[in-house]
Design a protein around this motif. Structure first.
Motif, PDB file in Angstrom:
ATOM      1  N   TYR A  35      40.850  34.813  41.402  1.00 55.17           N
ATOM      2  CA  TYR A  35      41.853  35.865  41.248  1.00 55.17           C
ATOM      3  C   TYR A  35      42.742  35.802  40.016  1.00 55.17           C
TER       4      TYR A  35
ATOM      5  N   GLN B  13      40.013  40.570  51.941  1.00 53.99           N
ATOM      6  CA  GLN B  13      40.567  41.879  51.612  1.00 53.99           C
ATOM      7  C   GLN B  13      41.346  41.853  50.295  1.00 53.99           C
ATOM      8  N   TYR B  14      41.800  40.676  49.867  1.00 56.53           N
ATOM      9  CA  TYR B  14      42.647  40.603  48.678  1.00 56.53           C
ATOM     10  C   TYR B  14      41.972  41.241  47.465  1.00 56.53           C
ATOM     11  N   SER B  15      40.684  41.030  47.309  1.00 54.70           N
ATOM     12  CA  SER B  15      39.954  41.647  46.191  1.00 54.70           C
ATOM     13  C   SER B  15      40.049  43.160  46.240  1.00 54.70           C
ATOM     14  N   LYS B  16      39.960  43.711  47.441  1.00 56.05           N
ATOM     15  CA  LYS B  16      40.061  45.169  47.589  1.00 56.05           C
ATOM     16  C   LYS B  16      41.438  45.662  47.171  1.00 56.05           C
ATOM     17  N   TYR B  17      42.471  44.880  47.442  1.00 57.43           N
ATOM     18  CA  TYR B  17      43.821  45.299  47.080  1.00 57.43           C
ATOM     19  C   TYR B  17      44.052  45.182  45.578  1.00 57.43           C
TER      20      TYR B  17
ATOM     21  N   GLU C 234      43.864  50.925  40.530  1.00 57.37           N
ATOM     22  CA  GLU C 234      43.749  52.389  40.625  1.00 57.37           C
ATOM     23  C   GLU C 234      45.126  53.055  40.624  1.00 57.37           C
TER      24      GLU C 234
ATOM     25  N   CYS D  33      48.617  48.036  52.029  1.00 58.02           N
ATOM     26  CA  CYS D  33      48.653  46.796  51.249  1.00 58.02           C
ATOM     27  C   CYS D  33      49.689  45.849  51.845  1.00 58.02           C
TER      28      CYS D  33
ATOM     29  N   VAL E 279      41.754  45.885  43.419  1.00 63.13           N
ATOM     30  CA  VAL E 279      41.120  47.119  42.935  1.00 63.13           C
ATOM     31  C   VAL E 279      42.047  48.304  43.188  1.00 63.13           C
ATOM     32  N   SER E 280      42.626  48.368  44.377  1.00 64.61           N
ATOM     33  CA  SER E 280      43.538  49.471  44.697  1.00 64.61           C
ATOM     34  C   SER E 280      44.754  49.466  43.789  1.00 64.61           C
TER      35      SER E 280
END
Length: 116
Positions: free
Chosen positions: A87, A26-30, A36, A15, A32-33
């Motif tokens: 976001y 990629q920000y959307s993926k982070y 989690e 990250c 989500v991470s």
């Protein structure tokens, strides 16, 4: 399955490195991470893993907020509106989840001697 502290640390490192360019998709993926990691910390409440998981979640939320603010500062009005639309609600939801985690951490913290 439960994420280990090592996995959380490696996710945090990715990250930090990959969010150098926060405008990336990629920000959307982070986001989500980060969710989690926060969920994992909530699930580890009352276990020996909680303190480390809480720390990882705290680092994730700090990075997510920092990068959101950087995107907003470095963007023109049109881009800021798109960033907010894409976001803002997700970042706010992560903040609320982390605030709940902070309350859990306060409850988990040992009280000083003499307090009952």
């Amino acid at each position: 399955s439960r994420l280990t502290g090592i996995t959380l640390r490696s996710m945090l490192q990715r990250c930090c490195v990959l969010l150098v360019n926060p405008r990336s998709l990629q920000y959307s993926k982070y986001l989500v991470s980060a969710r989690e990691v926060i969920t994992c910390a909530q699930q580890s409440f009352g276990t020996p893993y909680f303190k480390e998981d809480y720390k990882s979640a705290s680092e994730w939320i700090d990075k997510i907020i920092f990068n959101y603010e950087q995107m907003m500062e470095k963007s023109d009005d049109r881009r800021r509106k798109k960033i907010e639309a894409d976001y803002l609600l997700r970042v706010q939801q992560l903040q609320r989840q982390f605030e709940q985690l902070e309350k859990m951490a306060e409850a988990y913290a040992p009280k000083p001697k003499g307090e009952d």
